[in-house]
Write a protein that holds these residues in place. Structure first.
Motif, PDB file in Angstrom:
ATOM      1  N   GLY A  53     -86.035  28.457 -62.536  1.00 42.28           N
ATOM      2  CA  GLY A  53     -86.087  29.909 -62.396  1.00 42.28           C
ATOM      3  C   GLY A  53     -87.109  30.378 -61.376  1.00 42.28           C
ATOM      4  N   ASP A  54     -88.103  29.531 -61.076  1.00 41.83           N
ATOM      5  CA  ASP A  54     -89.049  29.852 -60.003  1.00 41.83           C
ATOM      6  C   ASP A  54     -88.309  29.875 -58.669  1.00 41.83           C
ATOM      7  OD1 ASP A  54     -91.148  29.927 -61.779  1.00 41.83           O
ATOM      8  OD2 ASP A  54     -91.936  27.944 -61.264  1.00 41.83           O
ATOM      9  N   THR A  55     -88.885  30.580 -57.698  1.00 44.48           N
ATOM     10  CA  THR A  55     -88.332  30.571 -56.343  1.00 44.48           C
ATOM     11  C   THR A  55     -89.398  30.125 -55.357  1.00 44.48           C
ATOM     12  OG1 THR A  55     -86.727  32.330 -56.810  1.00 44.48           O
ATOM     13  CG2 THR A  55     -87.291  31.946 -54.507  1.00 44.48           C
ATOM     14  N   LEU A  56     -89.049  29.106 -54.591  1.00 45.98           N
ATOM     15  CA  LEU A  56     -89.916  28.567 -53.553  1.00 45.98           C
ATOM     16  C   LEU A  56     -89.507  29.210 -52.228  1.00 45.98           C
ATOM     17  CD1 LEU A  56     -92.105  26.232 -53.516  1.00 45.98           C
ATOM     18  CD2 LEU A  56     -90.257  24.733 -52.709  1.00 45.98           C
ATOM     19  N   VAL A  57     -90.463  29.792 -51.507  1.00 44.72           N
ATOM     20  CA  VAL A  57     -90.138  30.516 -50.273  1.00 44.72           C
ATOM     21  C   VAL A  57     -90.659  29.738 -49.066  1.00 44.72           C
ATOM     22  CG1 VAL A  57     -90.312  32.682 -49.019  1.00 44.72           C
ATOM     23  CG2 VAL A  57     -90.290  32.689 -51.523  1.00 44.72           C
ATOM     24  N   LEU A  58     -89.740  29.382 -48.159  1.00 42.30           N
ATOM     25  CA  LEU A  58     -90.048  28.575 -46.986  1.00 42.30           C
ATOM     26  C   LEU A  58     -89.829  29.386 -45.709  1.00 42.30           C
ATOM     27  CD1 LEU A  58     -88.043  25.381 -48.037  1.00 42.30           C
ATOM     28  CD2 LEU A  58     -90.428  25.881 -48.525  1.00 42.30           C
ATOM     29  N   ASN A  59     -90.661  29.129 -44.719  1.00 40.88           N
ATOM     30  CA  ASN A  59     -90.530  29.760 -43.404  1.00 40.88           C
ATOM     31  C   ASN A  59     -89.709  28.835 -42.504  1.00 40.88           C
ATOM     32  OD1 ASN A  59     -90.789  31.065 -40.963  1.00 40.88           O
ATOM     33  ND2 ASN A  59     -93.012  30.887 -40.821  1.00 40.88           N
ATOM     34  N   ASP A  60     -88.521  29.307 -42.097  1.00 40.68           N
ATOM     35  CA  ASP A  60     -87.604  28.433 -41.346  1.00 40.68           C
ATOM     36  C   ASP A  60     -87.760  28.555 -39.834  1.00 40.68           C
ATOM     37  OD1 ASP A  60     -86.433  30.864 -40.789  1.00 40.68           O
ATOM     38  OD2 ASP A  60     -84.503  30.412 -41.733  1.00 40.68           O
TER      39      ASP A  60
END
Length: 341
Positions: A53-60
């Motif tokens: 349920g967590d969201t990992l946010v990546l810079n693409d």
């Protein structure tokens, strides 16, 4: 608040000069955001601290081979140009070395004229706005003529340029890598998804802010440089849903953090948007977007040390850095990682 409050002692021998053979084998210092408790792991163990349920946010963002070596057309003098930010069309903000002899109207030639850069505006600290002239597609010309713009503290040659890219790099436009993401492998990302953890992407193109040191005593007087960011509707919807359901948003890197906090500050929720941010995060800042942060170890007295100090506390961060030095962690771009949660 004085910039000296964010200083720490770092032996030069701990500045990582080359990436590890395996991306996810870096050390991972896990820091309790509130209590300052420290645990030592390896980066692949980061999955143990993430929940379904967590969201990992990546810079693409993708790093351009944006360092060019050429000649001043008028004199034949050698010049180095680092492309930082596209202003519009073919106008770019750049850093020149040496810069003092490049005035408005001067032209620089790269690759025997395959790229010609004309100075149209002078900026401070070696900056210029250059108008580029070339045939074909700029990315192809840069791939042919340019070099990867490694930070000045890395003296070793990088044999594989892809090691200064994340495995998910997509949107070309950065002058430096979002280095917290360098530790991820495709396999680790697959394992994270399989655990029920969401992965979302934003884009922030890293520019001059990464290279410019804090040159004032009082950090309130420091001016951040603007960098371009964008968020899609898909990412905005996922992040809003994550918040609504009471799960956590874990930001990978200070670039992702600055993007997320800019959007929440300006819109009170996540929205599909693009623009420029000069957000400066330092102690006293109230975080509204993120609940956890994956980051590398940053330069003394840098805005990035200030950002992570604002997320935990200056005392917790400097204590963690001191322990990392004592245990000979590797520092900066190709170095080890920290999870603050």
């Amino acid at each position: 608040m004085n910039v000296e409050e964010f200083d720490y002692d770092l032996p030069e021998s701990l500045i990582a000069q080359t990436p590890l053979k395996d991306r996810d084998q870096s050390k991972l210092l896990v820091l309790g955001r509130k209590d300052g408790h420290i645990t030592h792991k390896h980066f692949k163990d980061v999955i143990d601290y993430l929940e379904a349920g967590d969201t990992l946010v990546l810079n693409d963002t993708r790093v351009m081979p944006a360092r060019l070596f050429g000649l001043k057309e008028e004199t034949g003098a050698k010049v180095e140009m680092l492309m930082l930010t596209r202003i519009e069309d073919n106008d770019w903000e750049v850093l020149l070395k040496p810069a003092k002899r490049i005035k408005v109207g001067n032209k620089l030639s790269f690759g025997d004229g395959k790229i010609v850069a004309e100075c149209i505006k002078e900026l401070d600290q070696g900056g210029r706005i250059m108008r580029l002239h070339y045939e074909g597609i700029l990315e192809e010309r840069l791939n042919e003529l340019g070099e990867m713009p490694l930070p000045p503290y890395i003296k070793e040659r990088l044999d594989d340029p892809d090691r200064y890219q994340t495995v998910y790099a997509k949107e070309s436009g950065s002058a430096a890598a979002p280095t917290a993401g360098l530790h991820f492998t495709d396999e680790l990302l697959d394992d994270i998804r399989a655990k029920g953890i969401n992965i979302a992407f934003i884009t922030l193109h890293v520019g001059l802010g990464t290279f410019r040191p804090v040159s004032v005593e009082d950090i309130n007087d420091h001016e951040m440089h603007s960098e371009y960011y964008q968020m899609t509707q898909e990412t905005a919807d996922l992040l809003n849903q994550t918040k609504k359901e009471g799960h956590r948003i874990i930001s990978v890197g200070t670039t992702s953090t600055r993007t997320l906090e800019t959007i929440r500050r300006d819109y009170s929720e996540f929205v599909a948007v693009s623009g420029w941010t000069d957000i400066f995060i330092y102690p006293g800042f109230t975080y509204k977007a993120i609940d956890g942060l994956i980051t590398n170890f940053h330069l003394p007295k840098s805005t990035l040390v200030m950002l992570v100090s604002a997320f935990s506390s200056r005392e917790n961060i400097l204590n963690a850095y001191k322990e990392a030095v004592n245990l000979e962690y590797r520092f900066f771009s190709f170095g080890d990682a920290m999870l603050i949660i």
